[in-house]
Design a protein around this motif. Structure first.
Motif, PDB file in Angstrom:
ATOM      1  N   CYS A 421       0.838  -1.212   0.000  1.00 35.50           N
ATOM      2  CA  CYS A 421       0.000   0.000   0.000  1.00 35.50           C
ATOM      3  C   CYS A 421       0.863   1.249   0.000  1.00 35.50           C
ATOM      4  O   CYS A 421       0.631   2.197  -0.769  1.00 35.50           O
ATOM      5  CB  CYS A 421      -0.899   0.037   1.239  1.00 35.50           C
ATOM      6  N   LEU A 422       1.842   1.261   0.902  1.00 40.96           N
ATOM      7  CA  LEU A 422       2.715   2.424   1.040  1.00 40.96           C
ATOM      8  C   LEU A 422       3.517   2.649  -0.230  1.00 40.96           C
ATOM      9  O   LEU A 422       3.652   3.785  -0.705  1.00 40.96           O
ATOM     10  CB  LEU A 422       3.648   2.220   2.233  1.00 40.96           C
ATOM     11  N   ARG A 423       4.034   1.558  -0.802  1.00 44.62           N
ATOM     12  CA  ARG A 423       4.857   1.678  -2.016  1.00 44.62           C
ATOM     13  C   ARG A 423       4.037   2.173  -3.197  1.00 44.62           C
ATOM     14  O   ARG A 423       4.495   3.022  -3.970  1.00 44.62           O
ATOM     15  CB  ARG A 423       5.500   0.318  -2.324  1.00 44.62           C
ATOM     16  N   TYR A 424       2.819   1.647  -3.381  1.00 44.28           N
ATOM     17  CA  TYR A 424       1.982   2.107  -4.491  1.00 44.28           C
ATOM     18  C   TYR A 424       1.748   3.615  -4.404  1.00 44.28           C
ATOM     19  O   TYR A 424       1.836   4.334  -5.397  1.00 44.28           O
ATOM     20  CB  TYR A 424       0.617   1.392  -4.475  1.00 44.28           C
ATOM     21  N   TYR A 425       1.440   4.071  -3.190  1.00 44.05           N
ATOM     22  CA  TYR A 425       1.111   5.489  -3.013  1.00 44.05           C
ATOM     23  C   TYR A 425       2.336   6.366  -3.273  1.00 44.05           C
ATOM     24  O   TYR A 425       2.283   7.320  -4.055  1.00 44.05           O
ATOM     25  CB  TYR A 425       0.580   5.728  -1.598  1.00 44.05           C
ATOM     26  N   ILE A 426       3.452   6.049  -2.626  1.00 44.50           N
ATOM     27  CA  ILE A 426       4.646   6.897  -2.734  1.00 44.50           C
ATOM     28  C   ILE A 426       5.240   6.836  -4.139  1.00 44.50           C
ATOM     29  O   ILE A 426       5.646   7.859  -4.706  1.00 44.50           O
ATOM     30  CB  ILE A 426       5.695   6.483  -1.686  1.00 44.50           C
ATOM     31  N   ALA A 427       5.285   5.635  -4.728  1.00 48.20           N
ATOM     32  CA  ALA A 427       5.913   5.488  -6.048  1.00 48.20           C
ATOM     33  C   ALA A 427       5.129   6.203  -7.141  1.00 48.20           C
ATOM     34  O   ALA A 427       5.710   6.665  -8.130  1.00 48.20           O
ATOM     35  CB  ALA A 427       6.072   4.013  -6.394  1.00 48.20           C
ATOM     36  N   THR A 428       3.796   6.290  -7.002  1.00 46.54           N
ATOM     37  CA  THR A 428       3.007   6.994  -8.015  1.00 46.54           C
ATOM     38  C   THR A 428       2.883   8.477  -7.700  1.00 46.54           C
ATOM     39  O   THR A 428       2.817   9.306  -8.609  1.00 46.54           O
ATOM     40  CB  THR A 428       1.588   6.395  -8.117  1.00 46.54           C
ATOM     41  N   ARG A 429       2.867   8.804  -6.426  1.00 44.66           N
ATOM     42  CA  ARG A 429       2.705  10.203  -6.008  1.00 44.66           C
ATOM     43  C   ARG A 429       4.012  10.988  -6.112  1.00 44.66           C
ATOM     44  O   ARG A 429       4.014  12.182  -6.457  1.00 44.66           O
ATOM     45  CB  ARG A 429       2.203  10.237  -4.567  1.00 44.66           C
ATOM     46  N   HIS A 430       5.107  10.336  -5.812  1.00 42.04           N
ATOM     47  CA  HIS A 430       6.411  11.019  -5.804  1.00 42.04           C
ATOM     48  C   HIS A 430       7.443  10.211  -6.583  1.00 42.04           C
ATOM     49  O   HIS A 430       8.458   9.788  -6.021  1.00 42.04           O
ATOM     50  CB  HIS A 430       6.898  11.222  -4.364  1.00 42.04           C
ATOM     51  N   PRO A 431       7.210   9.953  -7.854  1.00 44.59           N
ATOM     52  CA  PRO A 431       8.177   9.143  -8.623  1.00 44.59           C
ATOM     53  C   PRO A 431       9.513   9.861  -8.753  1.00 44.59           C
ATOM     54  O   PRO A 431       9.565  11.091  -8.879  1.00 44.59           O
ATOM     55  CB  PRO A 431       7.490   8.979  -9.980  1.00 44.59           C
ATOM     56  N   ILE A 432      10.585   9.076  -8.678  1.00 48.65           N
ATOM     57  CA  ILE A 432      11.915   9.623  -8.912  1.00 48.65           C
ATOM     58  C   ILE A 432      12.212   9.498 -10.390  1.00 48.65           C
ATOM     59  O   ILE A 432      12.223   8.397 -10.945  1.00 48.65           O
ATOM     60  CB  ILE A 432      12.977   8.873  -8.084  1.00 48.65           C
ATOM     61  N   SER A 433      12.448  10.623 -11.043  1.00 45.40           N
ATOM     62  CA  SER A 433      12.686  10.630 -12.484  1.00 45.40           C
ATOM     63  C   SER A 433      14.142  10.321 -12.768  1.00 45.40           C
ATOM     64  O   SER A 433      15.030  11.090 -12.425  1.00 45.40           O
ATOM     65  CB  SER A 433      12.315  11.996 -13.078  1.00 45.40           C
ATOM     66  N   LEU A 434      14.383   9.144 -13.370  1.00 41.29           N
ATOM     67  CA  LEU A 434      15.729   8.755 -13.784  1.00 41.29           C
ATOM     68  C   LEU A 434      15.723   8.557 -15.282  1.00 41.29           C
ATOM     69  O   LEU A 434      15.143   7.608 -15.796  1.00 41.29           O
ATOM     70  CB  LEU A 434      16.166   7.462 -13.087  1.00 41.29           C
ATOM     71  N   GLU A 435      16.357   9.468 -15.981  1.00 39.04           N
ATOM     72  CA  GLU A 435      16.369   9.367 -17.426  1.00 39.04           C
ATOM     73  C   GLU A 435      17.433   8.384 -17.870  1.00 39.04           C
ATOM     74  O   GLU A 435      18.434   8.173 -17.196  1.00 39.04           O
ATOM     75  CB  GLU A 435      16.630  10.745 -18.036  1.00 39.04           C
ATOM     76  N   GLU A 436      17.214   7.779 -19.025  1.00 37.74           N
ATOM     77  CA  GLU A 436      18.133   6.761 -19.515  1.00 37.74           C
ATOM     78  C   GLU A 436      19.522   7.332 -19.718  1.00 37.74           C
ATOM     79  O   GLU A 436      20.515   6.636 -19.673  1.00 37.74           O
ATOM     80  CB  GLU A 436      17.620   6.180 -20.829  1.00 37.74           C
ATOM     81  N   GLY A 437      19.619   8.626 -19.943  1.00 37.55           N
ATOM     82  CA  GLY A 437      20.911   9.254 -20.196  1.00 37.55           C
ATOM     83  C   GLY A 437      21.629   9.707 -18.958  1.00 37.55           C
ATOM     84  O   GLY A 437      22.574  10.495 -19.042  1.00 37.55           O
ATOM     85  N   ASP A 438      21.224   9.261 -17.771  1.00 42.79           N
ATOM     86  CA  ASP A 438      21.883   9.709 -16.550  1.00 42.79           C
ATOM     87  C   ASP A 438      23.357   9.357 -16.544  1.00 42.79           C
ATOM     88  O   ASP A 438      24.188  10.129 -16.099  1.00 42.79           O
ATOM     89  CB  ASP A 438      21.193   9.099 -15.328  1.00 42.79           C
ATOM     90  N   ASP A 439      23.689   8.146 -16.970  1.00 46.61           N
ATOM     91  CA  ASP A 439      25.099   7.801 -17.115  1.00 46.61           C
ATOM     92  C   ASP A 439      25.555   8.325 -18.468  1.00 46.61           C
ATOM     93  O   ASP A 439      25.479   7.639 -19.480  1.00 46.61           O
ATOM     94  CB  ASP A 439      25.317   6.275 -17.024  1.00 46.61           C
ATOM     95  N   VAL A 440      26.016   9.572 -18.488  1.00 45.17           N
ATOM     96  CA  VAL A 440      26.236  10.275 -19.744  1.00 45.17           C
ATOM     97  C   VAL A 440      27.423   9.713 -20.498  1.00 45.17           C
ATOM     98  O   VAL A 440      28.367   9.185 -19.933  1.00 45.17           O
ATOM     99  CB  VAL A 440      26.476  11.770 -19.494  1.00 45.17           C
ATOM    100  N   THR A 441      27.338   9.813 -21.820  1.00 48.08           N
ATOM    101  CA  THR A 441      28.481   9.523 -22.681  1.00 48.08           C
ATOM    102  C   THR A 441      28.967  10.836 -23.258  1.00 48.08           C
ATOM    103  O   THR A 441      28.245  11.824 -23.301  1.00 48.08           O
ATOM    104  CB  THR A 441      28.068   8.573 -23.823  1.00 48.08           C
TER     105      THR A 441
END
Length: 444
Positions: A421-441
């Motif tokens: 319950c807690l994970r569903y709420y927090i993960a949808t309400r406050h998602p951490i945005s990690l873009e595929e390009g975080d490990d930059v080339t």
């Protein structure tokens, strides 16, 4: 011929950092690990090393292999990056190092003018590589697979026969002192000269934009220490070691927006009521009420949800629930009809459904990188006698263990339902945005 050329410039890269140079130039150890924070340049340095190793006379006419987490990453971050570097080399010097390329789901490889072939694969179906022979191997993000030591045990015997017979690894220490990272630390502490490790925080890459570093401040303190500062912390058996008595506060709902976290749970449904507040100038979530059931029918669970909402006194503005409700979507449709003014969300994307990243998001709310807390629990919840209540579960929710190694997956037991319950709420309400390009080339 190659040794006389400025490698980074020839390949279209920014000048290598001190940590990258240490990794590339440490020629004697047979096993090398680049343990770096996100964006520290571990992958690009490793691919440059792979190219230099492939061009050595001892490896002419042989094969090597580069492996990473997924086929998509293998195609873009490994094969694509290598082709870009070699294309830049040709533009710069007027001659090519490539003799032939293959780029299909069945075969992805580059044959160099030395006759050496670099094969690009993912960790998927790693057992199919048994019996192959490679001059050397590179394993990227080796600690991400559920069992990294098993992957290494399969690949290491394949590095045999002729060639330089070296193993290169890179990883972000998301598991702290675990997996291959622990193996290297143990061997280095035993003065085994065949093992060498470079540790580099994200900030060691001075080409990394400040906006990227700032985005990672959404991580929990533990995750920030591991994945940005590259600190090798010891893994903890608890899923939420950040939870403490300081997260329990005197709080009751007095109006304003609030939401529901719902785990249909089939025979063990659970619901959490979560309010919003500002404490010390920081916007926080406060779990203030819950309901748990055992062997409860779907019809009775709907009645309990309605009763919970009536006890709060106002309609929820946000509802997060499980993707599967066991009724072909009927329960989710009921939530949308019954609470028509509320936003109803669930984890629809495959990557969002992964449990451990969702747990990491909850941890970032329990204790942020700067030590602030953004998730609290009403002290009244301690008084509830629910078996598997949220407070009891936070203290008991543990990671699976296999052969003495902690896995990035929680044990599924009575504590799971309130935690879902807690994970569903927090993960949808406050998602951490990690873009595929975080490990930059750094191809220019």
């Amino acid at each position: 011929m190659i040794d006389s050329i400025d490698i980074a410039t020839s390949l279209g890269l920014q000048p290598f950092t001190r940590q990258q140079m240490r990794f590339i130039c440490a020629d004697k150890p047979q096993n090398r690990l680049f343990c770096g924070g996100r964006g520290s340049g571990k992958t690009v340095a490793s691919l440059a090393l792979v190219l230099l190793e492939a061009l050595k006379p001892q490896n002419a006419g042989l094969e090597s292999i580069c492996l990473t987490v997924t086929d998509t990453t293998s195609k873009s971050a490994h094969y694509g990056q290598m082709v870009q570097m070699l294309t830049h080399f040709k533009r710069t010097h007027g001659w090519s190092l490539i003799r032939k390329t293959w780029n299909s789901p069945q075969q992805r490889a580059i044959r160099l003018i030395s006759g050496h072939t670099i094969v690009f694969r993912s960790f998927n179906r790693v057992d199919s590589l048994r019996g192959n022979s490679y001059a050397f191997a590179y394993l990227d993000e080796i600690d991400i697979p559920p069992d990294p030591l098993y992957v290494n045990e399969v690949l290491a015997p394949c590095v045999r026969g002729a060639g330089t017979l070296k193993m290169f690894y890179s990883t972000t220490p998301s598991k702290g002192m675990g997996g291959l990272t622990k193996l290297f630390c143990d061997r280095i502490n035993q003065n085994d000269l065949d093992y060498y490790m470079v540790v580099a925080p994200s900030a060691s890459n001075h080409y990394l934009a400040k906006s990227v570093l700032d985005r990672w401040k959404n991580f929990s303190r533990e995750r920030y220490r591991r994945e940005v500062l590259a600190i090798l912390t010891k893994p903890k058996a608890l899923v939420y070691p950040e939870f403490s008595q300081e997260h329990l506060i005197d709080w009751s709902y007095k109006g304003g927006q609030w939401g529901l976290g719902i785990d249909f749970g089939f025979s063990r449904p659970h619901a959490l009521a979560i309010g919003q507040d500002s404490i010390g100038g920081v916007d926080v979530d406060v779990v203030f009420s819950e309901w748990a059931g055992y062997d409860v029918s779907s019809a009775d669970f709907r009645k309990e949800i309605i009763a919970l909402v009536k006890r709060v006194g106002t309609m929820p503005s946000y509802i997060a629930c499980d993707r599967s409700d066991g009724e072909g979507g009927n329960l989710k449709r009921w939530l949308r009809v019954k609470f028509s003014d509320a936003e109803v969300r669930w984890l629809s994307k495959r990557q969002d459904q992964l449990i451990w990243p969702g747990c990491a998001t909850v941890r970032s709310r329990l204790l942020a990188y700067d030590g602030s807390k953004r998730l609290y629990f009403s002290r009244d919840l301690v008084k509830t006698d629910y078996d598997g209540g949220v407070i009891e579960s936070l203290r008991m929710y543990r990671r699976k263990e296999r052969d003495g190694e902690l896995l990035d997956y929680p044990v599924h037991d009575d504590t799971s339902h309130s935690m879902d319950c807690l994970r569903y709420y927090i993960a949808t309400r406050h998602p951490i945005s990690l873009e595929e390009g975080d490990d930059v080339t750094w191809v220019v």
